[in-house]
Design a protein around this motif. Structure first.
Motif, PDB file in Angstrom:
ATOM      1  N   VAL A  72      -9.135  -6.505   7.942  1.00  0.00           N
ATOM      2  CA  VAL A  72      -8.469  -6.400   6.640  1.00  0.00           C
ATOM      3  C   VAL A  72      -9.480  -6.028   5.557  1.00  0.00           C
ATOM      4  O   VAL A  72      -9.218  -5.180   4.697  1.00  0.00           O
ATOM      5  CB  VAL A  72      -7.767  -7.725   6.288  1.00  0.00           C
ATOM      6  CG1 VAL A  72      -7.237  -7.693   4.858  1.00  0.00           C
ATOM      7  CG2 VAL A  72      -6.623  -7.986   7.257  1.00  0.00           C
ATOM      8  N   LEU A  73     -10.651  -6.635   5.610  1.00  0.00           N
ATOM      9  CA  LEU A  73     -11.662  -6.405   4.579  1.00  0.00           C
ATOM     10  C   LEU A  73     -12.279  -5.023   4.683  1.00  0.00           C
ATOM     11  O   LEU A  73     -12.472  -4.328   3.669  1.00  0.00           O
ATOM     12  CB  LEU A  73     -12.750  -7.483   4.694  1.00  0.00           C
ATOM     13  CG  LEU A  73     -13.866  -7.438   3.661  1.00  0.00           C
ATOM     14  CD1 LEU A  73     -13.303  -7.681   2.258  1.00  0.00           C
ATOM     15  CD2 LEU A  73     -14.944  -8.466   3.992  1.00  0.00           C
ATOM     16  N   TRP A  76      -9.288  -1.678   4.466  1.00  0.00           N
ATOM     17  CA  TRP A  76      -8.254  -2.054   3.508  1.00  0.00           C
ATOM     18  C   TRP A  76      -7.207  -0.959   3.331  1.00  0.00           C
ATOM     19  O   TRP A  76      -5.992  -1.232   3.289  1.00  0.00           O
ATOM     20  CB  TRP A  76      -8.907  -2.401   2.172  1.00  0.00           C
ATOM     21  CG  TRP A  76      -7.930  -2.793   1.113  1.00  0.00           C
ATOM     22  CD1 TRP A  76      -7.396  -1.995   0.150  1.00  0.00           C
ATOM     23  CD2 TRP A  76      -7.354  -4.086   0.923  1.00  0.00           C
ATOM     24  NE1 TRP A  76      -6.533  -2.692  -0.647  1.00  0.00           N
ATOM     25  CE2 TRP A  76      -6.485  -3.996  -0.188  1.00  0.00           C
ATOM     26  CE3 TRP A  76      -7.487  -5.316   1.577  1.00  0.00           C
ATOM     27  CZ2 TRP A  76      -5.762  -5.077  -0.654  1.00  0.00           C
ATOM     28  CZ3 TRP A  76      -6.749  -6.400   1.109  1.00  0.00           C
ATOM     29  CH2 TRP A  76      -5.905  -6.275   0.011  1.00  0.00           C
ATOM     30  N   GLN A  79      -4.803  -0.843   6.245  1.00  0.00           N
ATOM     31  CA  GLN A  79      -3.929  -2.015   6.242  1.00  0.00           C
ATOM     32  C   GLN A  79      -2.865  -1.901   5.148  1.00  0.00           C
ATOM     33  O   GLN A  79      -1.689  -2.228   5.369  1.00  0.00           O
ATOM     34  CB  GLN A  79      -4.770  -3.276   6.037  1.00  0.00           C
ATOM     35  CG  GLN A  79      -5.760  -3.571   7.155  1.00  0.00           C
ATOM     36  CD  GLN A  79      -5.069  -3.926   8.451  1.00  0.00           C
ATOM     37  OE1 GLN A  79      -4.140  -4.735   8.485  1.00  0.00           O
ATOM     38  NE2 GLN A  79      -5.514  -3.319   9.540  1.00  0.00           N
ATOM     39  N   GLY A  95      -0.471  -6.079  -0.760  1.00  0.00           N
ATOM     40  CA  GLY A  95      -1.832  -6.500  -1.074  1.00  0.00           C
ATOM     41  C   GLY A  95      -1.966  -8.012  -1.107  1.00  0.00           C
ATOM     42  O   GLY A  95      -2.963  -8.575  -0.649  1.00  0.00           O
ATOM     43  N   LEU A  98      -2.051  -9.320   2.470  1.00  0.00           N
ATOM     44  CA  LEU A  98      -3.334  -9.037   3.113  1.00  0.00           C
ATOM     45  C   LEU A  98      -4.424  -9.979   2.617  1.00  0.00           C
ATOM     46  O   LEU A  98      -5.263 -10.441   3.402  1.00  0.00           O
ATOM     47  CB  LEU A  98      -3.730  -7.577   2.868  1.00  0.00           C
ATOM     48  CG  LEU A  98      -2.907  -6.524   3.607  1.00  0.00           C
ATOM     49  CD1 LEU A  98      -3.376  -5.122   3.229  1.00  0.00           C
ATOM     50  CD2 LEU A  98      -2.997  -6.708   5.118  1.00  0.00           C
TER      51      LEU A  98
END
Length: 313
Positions: A72-73, A76, A79, A95, A98
């Protein structure tokens, strides 16, 4: 005078030469055995095995959460694209979910894996945090109708319940000096039984529905491999579920699952389009192995065939 008679030794027969060669080979094998046995006795003792399982079990259990949070990081945009395009969510909601996924998984994993010297212990808090994410994840990513994904989620939940049970058992032993405490012991055994049963969901599912050897495959394309796969998976899963020879059946399942994981999800050799999918399932399978390690380490609890047999003895 007659010349002195000199005795001549007959050349050794092939049988004698073979006997000496076998004797030499046996001596070499005996020397190797004498050198290897002490090493194996030191490295494969029950204490060493438990030390390894105590360290590797929680780490493996948290690997899928750490990998998913890092995805996820570090990815981004991909995702967000999935949440907005595939899941049809608004940008702010996608957002927010996530960020929730990232924070929940990393926080729970850190609480589970932080050193034991750090007091007070927050392993149970971390497990409950990860359990909440396991429950919400299929609905967040639209996988609630995927039977394989749901079975994997249930199996992961079983591993987390076993970790919670081990923490309860450790605290109870430290407070009661190893003496059982009636009602608390019964509820703890029920929690362990629940975790143990959930941990076998994936194996029963694979034994019945897997395309690489499930029971239904025996009807459509019968094969010896399919029959063996079904018998081994169903048999070992049944032994773990019933708590019979739990340590070794769980360790054997760990080995089978690890080898099948390398064969089925080699994300390092897959094209880019499927690599993310394969990586996710690879690390999720490692987390299931972590749950089995915890089961092998702490045993099946009071509600099991192993415990019943010990009481009978």
């Amino acid at each position: 005078k007659r010349p002195a008679h000199r005795s001549r030794r007959a050349p050794p027969s092939p049988l004698a030469r073979g006997g000496r060669e076998r004797s030499g080979m046996q001596q070499v094998l005996r020397q190797i055995q004498e050198a290897v046995e002490p090493v194996l006795e030191r490295s494969l003792t029950k204490r060493r095995r438990q030390e390894f399982l105590a360290s590797a079990g929680p780490l493996f259990l948290c690997l899928t959460f750490i990998e998913d949070a890092l995805r996820v990081l570090l990815r981004w945009k991909e995702q967000m694209s999935y949440m907005t395009v595939t899941m049809r969510m608004s940008g702010w909601l996608g957002g927010l979910l996530l960020i929730f996924s990232l924070v929940t998984q990393m926080t729970g994993s850190v609480l589970v894996l932080r050193p034991k010297e750090v007091k007070p212990s927050r392993v149970k808090v971390g497990c409950y945090t990860l359990l909440a994410f396991v429950f919400l994840q299929p609905f967040m990513y639209g996988q609630a109708r995927d039977a394989d994904f749901m079975c994997r989620s249930v199996t992961l939940a079983g591993g987390l319940l076993l970790l919670i049970w081990s923490e309860n058992d450790r605290k109870q032993r430290s407070e009661d000096m190893g003496l059982p405490s009636g009602m608390e012991s019964t509820s703890s055994d029920r929690l362990q039984l629940c975790g143990r049963v959930l941990l076998t969901f994936l194996f029963f599912f694979q034994a019945v529905y897997s395309e690489n050897g499930g029971m239904h495959r025996l009807w459509t394309a019968p094969s010896l491999f399919g029959l063996i796969s079904f018998v081994v998976l169903a048999g070992l899963a049944g032994m773990v579920c019933a708590g019979f020879k739990t340590e070794w059946s769980a360790l054997l399942l760990c080995g089978i699952l690890f080898l099948s994981n390398l064969y089925m999800y080699p994300f390092w050799s897959i094209r880019e389009g499927l690599r993310d999918f394969y990586r996710y399932y690879f690390f999720q399978t490692l987390s299931i192995i972590g749950g089995l390690m915890l089961l092998a380490l702490h045993g099946p609890g009071g509600i099991s065939l192993d415990k019943g047999m010990k009481k009978a003895i």
